[in-house]
Design a protein around this motif. Structure first.
Motif, PDB file in Angstrom:
ATOM      1  N   GLN A 134       0.455  -1.059  -0.304  1.00 38.58           N
ATOM      2  CA  GLN A 134      -0.361  -0.143   0.455  1.00 38.58           C
ATOM      3  C   GLN A 134       0.451   1.064   0.015  1.00 38.58           C
ATOM      4  O   GLN A 134       1.075   1.856   0.884  1.00 38.58           O
ATOM      5  CB  GLN A 134      -0.910  -0.154   1.409  1.00 38.58           C
ATOM      6  N   ALA A 135       0.965   1.686  -1.227  1.00 44.65           N
ATOM      7  CA  ALA A 135       2.215   2.769  -1.490  1.00 44.65           C
ATOM      8  C   ALA A 135       1.440   3.797  -0.970  1.00 44.65           C
ATOM      9  O   ALA A 135       0.354   4.129  -1.565  1.00 44.65           O
ATOM     10  CB  ALA A 135       2.422   2.880  -2.378  1.00 44.65           C
ATOM     11  N   PRO A 137       1.106   8.426  -1.040  1.00 43.48           N
ATOM     12  CA  PRO A 137       1.608   9.630  -2.058  1.00 43.48           C
ATOM     13  C   PRO A 137       3.030   9.928  -2.247  1.00 43.48           C
ATOM     14  O   PRO A 137       3.499   9.368  -3.278  1.00 43.48           O
ATOM     15  CB  PRO A 137       0.484  10.559  -1.570  1.00 43.48           C
ATOM     16  N   LEU A 138       3.424  10.120  -0.948  1.00 47.26           N
ATOM     17  CA  LEU A 138       5.191  10.527  -1.970  1.00 47.26           C
ATOM     18  C   LEU A 138       5.507   9.358  -2.136  1.00 47.26           C
ATOM     19  O   LEU A 138       6.734   9.667  -2.841  1.00 47.26           O
ATOM     20  CB  LEU A 138       5.308  10.165   0.052  1.00 47.26           C
ATOM     21  N   VAL A 139       5.465   8.219  -1.674  1.00 49.87           N
ATOM     22  CA  VAL A 139       6.393   6.869  -1.864  1.00 49.87           C
ATOM     23  C   VAL A 139       5.820   6.911  -3.615  1.00 49.87           C
ATOM     24  O   VAL A 139       6.725   6.372  -5.117  1.00 49.87           O
ATOM     25  CB  VAL A 139       5.486   5.482  -1.438  1.00 49.87           C
ATOM     26  N   ILE A 140       4.495   7.126  -3.954  1.00 49.60           N
ATOM     27  CA  ILE A 140       4.077   7.294  -5.399  1.00 49.60           C
ATOM     28  C   ILE A 140       4.376   8.191  -6.207  1.00 49.60           C
ATOM     29  O   ILE A 140       5.210   8.499  -7.329  1.00 49.60           O
ATOM     30  CB  ILE A 140       2.536   7.133  -5.773  1.00 49.60           C
ATOM     31  N   LEU A 213      -2.659   4.237 -10.474  1.00 47.98           N
ATOM     32  CA  LEU A 213      -2.519   2.896  -9.383  1.00 47.98           C
ATOM     33  C   LEU A 213      -3.099   3.309  -8.110  1.00 47.98           C
ATOM     34  O   LEU A 213      -3.580   2.310  -7.984  1.00 47.98           O
ATOM     35  CB  LEU A 213      -0.940   3.412  -8.514  1.00 47.98           C
ATOM     36  N   GLU A 214      -3.815   3.690  -7.660  1.00 51.32           N
ATOM     37  CA  GLU A 214      -5.057   3.866  -6.423  1.00 51.32           C
ATOM     38  C   GLU A 214      -5.952   3.014  -7.028  1.00 51.32           C
ATOM     39  O   GLU A 214      -7.118   2.909  -5.668  1.00 51.32           O
ATOM     40  CB  GLU A 214      -5.467   5.324  -5.896  1.00 51.32           C
ATOM     41  N   ASP A 220      -2.384   3.616  -0.928  1.00 49.05           N
ATOM     42  CA  ASP A 220      -2.573   3.590   1.188  1.00 49.05           C
ATOM     43  C   ASP A 220      -4.081   3.850   0.920  1.00 49.05           C
ATOM     44  O   ASP A 220      -4.901   5.161   0.778  1.00 49.05           O
ATOM     45  CB  ASP A 220      -2.461   4.896   1.951  1.00 49.05           C
ATOM     46  N   PRO A 221      -5.195   2.713   1.539  1.00 50.51           N
ATOM     47  CA  PRO A 221      -6.762   3.161   1.551  1.00 50.51           C
ATOM     48  C   PRO A 221      -6.618   4.377   2.569  1.00 50.51           C
ATOM     49  O   PRO A 221      -7.974   5.221   2.593  1.00 50.51           O
ATOM     50  CB  PRO A 221      -7.220   1.843   2.871  1.00 50.51           C
TER      51      PRO A 221
END
Length: 296
Positions: A134-135, A137-140, A213-214, A220-221
């Motif tokens: 579960q990535a 937003p920063l990781v994405i 991706l989301e 991340d939910p």
């Protein structure tokens, strides 16, 4: 830079695009002032249609859609502009260095650029996001930045190869200026239009890819963003139960932002490439047709 800015002010596409983008940014900044509801809290009945209390209705678990829309704009814009800035910075720096230095430096950078270009971008992003889980937003944004710079580097390198043979660059070299100064103060200012086009295109790509991706369930939910709004609406079968507002709201927001950025991108491209400026020619053709009809 002055020519670019003055051209943007006079260009209709740029003006409309900047108005759309500015409006979305202002809404995102003023999100706490525009709604009293917590975007993550249950504040109404499940799938309540738009009303005076909930302007854009509620989700399946009773969350206010308008509150999630304006707060989600913050996340989507942050990821888009953050990833776009990282993509542009990497592509511009590597492209200028490869084009100006040449030799082994150019060969090494071109090798890695070609390697990144050969790998399909979206499947790579899906694999990385699935591996991470579960990535956030920063990781994405970081994943997008380090996997999407190659196209910008290739275009910047090609323009640098053309600019480095100009007289002002040769004069700076004869005066003994260091290479970093020539690249930063002689070559880079002449690539502003290319850099601007690369940045705007990267922002569009980052925002759409983050939402993709989301939507596929790799985000991340707990995050409030337009992509997670689409994922939750799809998971709740919003269209099947008639809750069109739950899924159309983030779709319209993404489309509107994409239109604004695309119009701005087209305007910068027209200013950088005079052959694309068709406005004056169309006006002349219209005047000639009208004058011919008047004579008939």
């Amino acid at each position: 830079m002055r020519i670019l800015l003055s051209g943007l002010v006079r260009n209709r596409k740029a003006l409309i695009g900047m108005i759309i983008i500015a409006a979305i940014v202002l809404v995102a900044l003023a999100a706490p002032l525009l709604t009293e509801y917590n975007p993550a809290a249950r504040v109404g009945r499940p799938h309540q249609p738009p009303s005076a209390d909930h302007w854009l209705g509620t989700t399946r678990i009773g969350q206010d859609v308008f509150s999630r829309l304006v707060h989600g704009a913050r996340t989507s814009l942050t990821v888009g502009f953050g990833a776009g800035l990282l993509i542009t910075a990497l592509g511009t720096a590597l492209g200028i260095i490869a084009g100006y230095r040449g030799g082994k430096t150019d060969e090494v950078i071109s090798f890695f650029t070609n390697m990144v270009l050969v790998v399909p971008n979206l499947p790579l992003l899906l694999v990385l996001a699935a591996f991470i889980g579960q990535a956030s937003p920063l990781v994405i944004a970081i994943i997008l930045g380090f996997t999407s710079w190659a196209w910008g580097a290739r275009v910047t390198r090609a323009e640098t190869l053309s600019v480095k043979h100009k007289d002002f660059v040769k004069s700076a070299e004869m005066m003994g200026e260091p290479r970093w100064r020539i690249m930063a103060f002689e070559i880079f200012p002449n690539l502003i239009s290319i850099v601007g086009i690369n940045f705007i295109g990267s922002v569009i790509f980052a925002i759409i890819t983050e939402a993709t991706l989301e939507f596929l369930g790799l985000g991340d939910p707990k995050t409030v963003s337009w992509g997670m709004m689409l994922y939750n609406a799809q998971k709740a079968s919003a269209l099947s139960v008639g809750a069109w507002w739950d899924i159309l709201t983030p779709c319209f927001a993404l489309a509107l932002l994409g239109v604004g950025l695309s119009l701005l991108n087209f305007a910068v491209d027209e200013i950088a490439n005079p052959r694309l400026r068709t406005g004056n020619r169309l006006s002349r053709w219209t005047a000639l047709i009208r004058s011919g009809e008047g004579r008939l």
